[in-house]
Each structure stands twice: as structure tokens, then as C-alpha cells.
Scaffold this active site. Structure first.
Site, PDB file in Angstrom:
ATOM      1  NE  ARG A  57      -2.862   0.132   3.353  1.00  0.00           N
ATOM      2  CZ  ARG A  57      -2.330   0.571   4.503  1.00  0.00           C
ATOM      3  NH1 ARG A  57      -1.995   1.836   4.633  1.00  0.00           N
ATOM      4  NH2 ARG A  57      -2.153  -0.249   5.521  1.00  0.00           N
ATOM      5  CE1 TYR A 115     -14.826  12.940 -15.479  1.00  0.00           C
ATOM      6  CE2 TYR A 115     -13.802  12.918 -13.312  1.00  0.00           C
ATOM      7  CZ  TYR A 115     -14.541  12.284 -14.300  1.00  0.00           C
ATOM      8  OH  TYR A 115     -14.999  11.017 -14.093  1.00  0.00           O
ATOM      9  CG  ASP A 188      -6.867  16.804 -14.539  1.00  0.00           C
ATOM     10  OD1 ASP A 188      -6.156  16.259 -15.404  1.00  0.00           O
ATOM     11  OD2 ASP A 188      -7.900  16.290 -14.081  1.00  0.00           O
ATOM     12  CE  LYS A 213     -10.397   9.248 -18.861  1.00  0.00           C
ATOM     13  NZ  LYS A 213     -10.300   9.543 -17.468  1.00  0.00           N
TER      14      LYS A 213
HETATM   15  N1  PLP Z   1      -9.427  14.332 -14.866  1.00  0.00           N
HETATM   16  C1  PLP Z   1      -9.975  14.344 -16.097  1.00  0.00           C
HETATM   17  C2  PLP Z   1      -9.676  15.507 -17.009  1.00  0.00           C
HETATM   18  C3  PLP Z   1     -10.811  13.327 -16.527  1.00  0.00           C
HETATM   19  O1  PLP Z   1     -11.334  13.373 -17.758  1.00  0.00           O
HETATM   20  C4  PLP Z   1     -11.086  12.245 -15.639  1.00  0.00           C
HETATM   21  C5  PLP Z   1     -11.958  11.136 -16.039  1.00  0.00           C
HETATM   22  O2  PLP Z   1     -12.547  11.126 -17.084  1.00  0.00           O
HETATM   23  C6  PLP Z   1     -10.503  12.260 -14.358  1.00  0.00           C
HETATM   24  C7  PLP Z   1      -9.673  13.315 -14.019  1.00  0.00           C
HETATM   25  C8  PLP Z   1     -10.765  11.155 -13.378  1.00  0.00           C
HETATM   26  O3  PLP Z   1      -9.961  10.056 -13.688  1.00  0.00           O
HETATM   27  P1  PLP Z   1     -10.309   8.540 -13.324  1.00  0.00           P
HETATM   28  O4  PLP Z   1     -11.542   8.168 -14.093  1.00  0.00           O
HETATM   29  O5  PLP Z   1      -9.088   7.784 -13.749  1.00  0.00           O
HETATM   30  O6  PLP Z   1     -10.548   8.482 -11.858  1.00  0.00           O
END
Ligand code: PLP
Length: 399
Positions: A57, A115, A188, A213
Site C-alpha cells: 500500500r 471534469y 490536471d 487516459k
Molecule cells: N481528470 C480528467 C480531465 C478526466 O477526464 C477524468 C476522467 O474522465 C478524471 C480526471 C478522473 O480520472 P479517473 O476516471 O481515472 O478516476
């Protein structure tokens, strides 16, 4: 391994396997704990006086290699040293970063069009004393006013390019304002990846990824990463939260991301070249009323995009005349591309934000955010671009 190698070469090479008789690829370590030679050595490793792994962990050789590689790539060329944590999802990385920077109740300044999961997380956090303040982060004067009006904003949280409008925020300007106000800037970077944009080079304190992604790139795992150049923030705040809240990633996902990273540079080049070709084609289509792509010559923030991004990236959105009905007909006619809610995979993915990612928003609010009823989001893949365009053409004609 030399520090002077290029960003592309770092993505391909792993220092963990650059020594005599090492396995040629970072091994997938499937073990929940690690052994000590003596109780004294165990104590020293627990106390951080000796390097070593303890318990799954907290990390393991595969997980730590992925975290450090993402950190190295984000900080590459900046002259700064970054550390990373590999998390169970993008959301785990976001939660760890926000909890760590706030370190208790506090004010967060962000844009309204993040998001959806991040918006919901921040709303959850409002129950724990987090105060959410929003403004258009592209408007630096508005940001400055908000920082003056609301004292003690501890963090500014930004996504650029924004989803699904592809609006661009001036990261350098935002970092300067954040730091002058004593706030940390979290970015992000999922949409851009370090191949297209390096927020640390522009002043960001923390960079986040949904590695689900582009970094994985093949749609084979859900995971996330957090990177910072702030050593104290990393060790005193992020590491305890990572270890204790249970958001650490697993070795299998880390191993998949290590594989994905090796081709990230050439994938991003191809994603961007295909996205530009698709965007230029879409602009010419009479049934298309709007195309959002930061690499397009007529993108309203073209100059800013060119300053802080190496290309327009692989994401774009466009709006069909005919609103919801036209969008539904388009979505149901798609054949070669795939209708699915993720992004950043090697194949072209299509999403209708009004009925999928942004369906929870009041339609008026959604439209005001630049998301009309007929808007389609495309994650442009690395296939032959003619095949992508042929599918879009038949689906647009059917709309
Ligand atoms: N940040 C962005 C820009 C996203 O598009 C997403 C999910 O689509 C996330 C964060 C969250 O990521 P996760 O689905 O891997 O938890």
C-alpha cells in the site's frame, strides 16, 4: 542514467533496468510486503533512514518506477526535481492532492467547468469545511479580484485544455497570481500529457493525471498520478494521505502505464496530427456550426495555446446544426469510431457531453459554459485519418 537525455528518450528508457543482468523491462512485482535482513534494518526503513520497500500500500518497485517516470517527464527540462505517487485512479490522485494542499478546511478557487467527478468531489468536500469559489480562470483580472476579495484561498485548481470546450487557461499568469496570494496551483494535465504541455515549467506546484487516459493509452486500466516539485508537501502531506486513505495504485496498472509511456511521444504526435486534420476538415462542413481545437488557426486563444502547448493535442469538440436530435442521429450512425465515455485511447472515441458527461448540469448553465446541445467530443485516435473522416462524414450526413 544521464539527466541530459531528451523527454522522448526518458519515456522509452527505465533506469531501474539499466544495469548488468537486470530484466530488460521493469518487472511486474506481485507481492504485498517486503523482507528485512534484521529488525534494525526494518526499523531504519520504516523511519526513512534507509531506502527500501515495506508494504504494497506504500508502493513497490513497479508502482514507484511508474510514479517516478511520470514525475521525471513532467519536470523534464525545468531544472527542478519532482516526485510522484501512483494512485488507484485519477480521482484518488485529485483527492490526495486537494486534501494534502488544504490540510484541513480552506478555500479553493476553480473554474465552474471542470471534469464532473472533480466538481462532485469538491462539493463533497464542502461538507468537511472546504469553501468552493468559482470564476472563469481564463480571465486573470477576475482571478486577481477573487484573490483580493476572498482572503486565504489556499489553492487554485485548473484544467487546461478544458473538457469538452477546449478552452485554454494561461498557466504562467495563473501561477504568478497564485503564488503572490500564497496559494498553490494544481493542474490536471490529463488532456495534454507532458508531451504537449508541462505545467511545472509554467509554475504549477502540483500536476495530476488520470493515467486511465493517454498515459496508459490503450484503455486497459484505471489509475492516476500526482506529481510535485515541493518536497515538503510531498513527504509531509501527500505521502501520509496516500498511505492512510487507501488510494494507492496497484502494480498491474503501474506496469501497463510503464508500457504505455514508452510510446506516448509518438502516440501524441499522431493524435495531434490526426486531430488537426479532422478539425480542418470539420470546419469546411456545412452541417457543422462550431469547431473547438486549440491547434486551429482560428481558435480564439491560438497564441496562448502556441505559447504553452507543443501541439493542439488529440482532443476536439464540434457542434452540429440541429441540436440534440442531430447529435443523437450522429452518435447512432457512428460505425468505425467508438461511442464510449473515456478518452486518450489509440482508437477514436466519440461522446455527446449534453447526454453523457454533462447530463447532470442544468441545460442553461451547460449552454452558458459553451456546451451547446449539439456538441460532440472527439478523442481523435491514431488510425489512418481518412478512415476517421470517412466515418464522421457518413454520420454527419445521417444527422
Ligand atoms: N481528470 C480528467 C480531465 C478526466 O477526464 C477524468 C476522467 O474522465 C478524471 C480526471 C478522473 O480520472 P479517473 O476516471 O481515472 O478516476
Amino acid at each position: 542514467m544521464s539527466n541530459s537525455i531528451s523527454l522522448e528518450s526518458r519515456s522509452v528508457h527505465d533506469p531501474e533496468v539499466h544495469h548488468y543482468n537486470a530484466p530488460h523491462q521493469v518487472p511486474l512485482v506481485a507481492a504485498s510486503s517486503f523482507c528485512f535482513d534484521s529488525i534494525q534494518q526494518g526499523m531504519a526503513i520504516f523511519d526513512g533512514e534507509e531506502p527500501g520497500h515495506i508494504y504494497g500500500r506504500f508502493g513497490n518497485p513497479t508502482i514507484d518506477a511508474a510514479a517516478q517516470k511520470i514525475a521525471d517527464m513532467e519536470a523534464h527540462g525545468t531544472g527542478q526535481t519532482a516526485k510522484g505517487l501512483f494512485c488507484s485512479s485519477g480521482m484518488a490522485a485529485i483527492a490526495t492532492a486537494i486534501l494534502g494542499v488544504l490540510d484541513g478546511p480552506g478555500r479553493v478557487l476553480t473554474a465552474p467547468d471542470l471534469y464532473g467527478g472533480t466538481v462532485s468531489l469538491l462539493q463533497q468536500m464542502e461538507k468537511q469545511g472546504v469553501e468552493l469559489i468559482t470564476c472563469d480562470l481564463r480571465d486573470l483580472e477576475a482571478v486577481e479580484q477573487h484573490l483580493r476579495k476572498y482572503k486565504n484561498i489556499k489553492l487554485i485548481y485548473c484544467e487546461t485544455p478544458a473538457n469538452p470546450t477546449l478552452k485554454i487557461t494561461d498557466l504562467k499568469g495563473l501561477a504568478n497570481l497564485s503564488h503572490a496570494a500564497g496559494a498553490k496551483l494544481i493542474v490536471d494535465n490529463t488532456f495534454a500529457t507532458p508531451m504537449v504541455q508541462q505545467p511545472i515549467a509554467l509554475g504549477a506546484d502540483v500536476v495530476l493525471h488520470s493515467t486511465t487516459k493517454y498515459l496508459n493509452g490503450h484503455g486497459t486500466g484505471v489509475a492516476g498520478a500526482l506529481v510535485t516539485t515541493d518536497a515538503a508537501l510531498f513527504s509531509d502531506r501527500f505521502v501520509p494521505i496516500y498511505r492512510l486513505y487507501g488510494g494507492s495504485g496497484n502494480a498491474w496498472d503501474a506496469w501497463l502505464v510503464l508500457n504505455g509511456l514508452k510510446t506516448l511521444p509518438i502516440r501524441m504526435e499522431r493524435h495531434a496530427a490526426n486531430a488537426l486534420a479532422v478539425a480542418r476538415w470539420l470546419v469546411e462542413q456545412p452541417l457543422v456550426e462550431l469547431v473547438n481545437y486549440p491547434g486551429l488557426e482560428n481558435h480564439p486563444q491560438r497564441q496562448l495555446a502556441a505559447r504553452q502547448m507543443r501541439s493542439g493535442g488529440g482532443m476536439l469538440s464540434f457542434s452540429l446544426r440541429g441540436g440534440t436530435e442531430a447529435a443523437y442521429r450522429f452518435m447512432n450512425s457512428i460505425d468505425f469510431c467508438t461511442l464510449t465515455p473515456t478518452l486518450g485511447d489509440v482508437d477514436t472515441l466519440v461522446l455527446h457531453p449534453a447526454s453523457m458527461s454533462h447530463r447532470g448540469l442544468d441545460p442553461e448553465v451547460r449552454r452558458a459554459q459553451g456546451i451547446p446541445d449539439g456538441l460532440i467530443r472527439l478523442s481523435v485516435g491514431i488510425e489512418t485519418v481518412g478512415d476517421i473522416i470517412a466515418d464522421l462524414e457518413q454520420a454527419i450526413n445521417a444527422s
